[in-house]
Design a protein around this motif. Structure first.
Motif, mmCIF file in Angstrom:
data_model
loop_
_atom_site.group_PDB
_atom_site.id
_atom_site.type_symbol
_atom_site.label_atom_id
_atom_site.label_comp_id
_atom_site.label_asym_id
_atom_site.label_seq_id
_atom_site.Cartn_x
_atom_site.Cartn_y
_atom_site.Cartn_z
ATOM 1 N N THR A 67 0.734 -1.232 -0.052
ATOM 2 C CA THR A 67 -0.047 -0.002 -0.026
ATOM 3 C C THR A 67 0.891 1.163 -0.129
ATOM 4 O O THR A 67 0.702 2.019 -0.777
ATOM 5 C CB THR A 67 -0.975 0.147 1.163
ATOM 6 N N LEU A 122 0.941 3.981 -2.888
ATOM 7 C CA LEU A 122 0.470 5.661 -2.779
ATOM 8 C C LEU A 122 1.732 6.379 -3.185
ATOM 9 O O LEU A 122 1.545 7.505 -3.634
ATOM 10 C CB LEU A 122 0.427 5.878 -1.370
ATOM 11 N N TYR A 138 -8.459 -5.045 -2.320
ATOM 12 C CA TYR A 138 -7.298 -4.011 -1.572
ATOM 13 C C TYR A 138 -6.298 -3.790 -2.965
ATOM 14 O O TYR A 138 -6.028 -2.332 -3.145
ATOM 15 C CB TYR A 138 -6.380 -4.415 -0.598
ATOM 16 N N THR A 186 -5.442 6.161 1.288
ATOM 17 C CA THR A 186 -5.660 5.038 2.241
ATOM 18 C C THR A 186 -6.963 4.743 2.435
ATOM 19 O O THR A 186 -7.305 3.687 2.448
ATOM 20 C CB THR A 186 -4.880 5.344 3.755
ATOM 21 N N TYR A 222 -9.230 1.306 1.666
ATOM 22 C CA TYR A 222 -10.089 0.382 2.717
ATOM 23 C C TYR A 222 -11.652 0.538 2.377
ATOM 24 O O TYR A 222 -12.255 -0.357 2.439
ATOM 25 C CB TYR A 222 -9.930 1.200 3.950
ATOM 26 N N ASP A 278 -0.402 2.229 9.119
ATOM 27 C CA ASP A 278 -0.687 3.504 8.130
ATOM 28 C C ASP A 278 -0.380 4.595 8.503
ATOM 29 O O ASP A 278 -0.018 5.368 7.484
ATOM 30 C CB ASP A 278 -2.251 3.219 7.631
ATOM 31 N N LYS A 334 3.367 4.791 7.648
ATOM 32 C CA LYS A 334 3.809 4.813 6.298
ATOM 33 C C LYS A 334 3.460 6.252 5.949
ATOM 34 O O LYS A 334 4.077 6.834 4.991
ATOM 35 C CB LYS A 334 2.871 3.934 5.652
ATOM 36 N N ALA A 335 2.189 6.860 6.244
ATOM 37 C CA ALA A 335 2.043 8.077 5.938
ATOM 38 C C ALA A 335 3.195 9.083 6.501
ATOM 39 O O ALA A 335 3.678 10.155 6.051
ATOM 40 C CB ALA A 335 0.652 8.742 6.619
#
Length: 198
Positions: free
Chosen positions: A61, A65, A108, A142, A146, A176, A179-180
């Motif tokens: 993911t 992004l 996903y 994100t 989802y 998440d 990751k952000a």
């Protein structure tokens, strides 16, 4: 707003790579699309099982992004479409080396395709230039992942929607956020270091 931000409005990081002719631009874009698909496939191999969930924690993911933000809408969509199509055709580069369509986590993958397009559009509007804008851009992407992945998980497994949220969303929120945070540091820094902003 700074002069650097004004001069780079409408661009994504990939646009800063030189391409002096139309044919070179096509070659550059094709290489970027292939590279984005490959990066996503490699990142998907970083997969950690989550007890009680058919959905693992992956780097996939995050890669999707970043691909969207760095390449923009068109190239980001093409990269994730190539990733999805190759995986559906049997290339073992979905999470943990899986392939094929219709598995519990395939929603996903489809969500990542849409998220790459959205994040690319937001990045083209400056959504990756500052820490706060990048945070909002990553959160939007994100959310799209989802919004597709969790309902698909519920439908494909027959589990109630609330349970799909509990096993396909809640365990991943902290990851998440991390990751952000990585993206919030990486993308604005890349813009600051680019010759365009010198």
């Amino acid at each position: 707003m700074s002069t650097a931000a004004l001069t780079s409005a409408g661009e994504v990081l990939a646009d800063l790579l030189p391409a002096t002719t139309a044919s070179r631009a096509r070659v550059r874009d094709a290489a970027l699309v292939l590279g984005g698909a490959a990066l996503t496939g490699i990142a998907a191999q970083i997969a950690v099982p989550v007890p009680g969930s058919p959905v693992p924690v992956t780097g996939q993911t995050f890669a999707a992004l970043l691909v969207g933000a760095s390449l923009g809408t068109r190239r980001g969509l093409l990269s994730l479409a190539l990733y999805a199509l190759a995986g559906m055709a049997g290339m073992p580069w979905f999470a943990g080396g899986a392939s094929g369509a219709g598995g519990a986590t395939f929603g996903y993958v489809m969500g990542m395709l849409l998220a790459a397009g959205l994040v690319g559009a937001l990045a083209r509007r400056g959504g990756d230039r500052s820490v706060l804008r990048t945070a909002a851009t990553m959160a939007a992407g994100t959310a799209v992942i989802y919004a597709v992945g969790v309902p698909y998980l519920a439908l494909s497994t027959g589990m109630p929607f609330g349970q799909a949220v509990a096993v396909g969303l809640v365990p991943f929120l902290i990851g998440d956020a991390l990751k952000a945070a990585l993206a919030m540091g990486a993308l604005p820094t890349a813009w600051k270091l680019s010759p365009h902003c010198g």
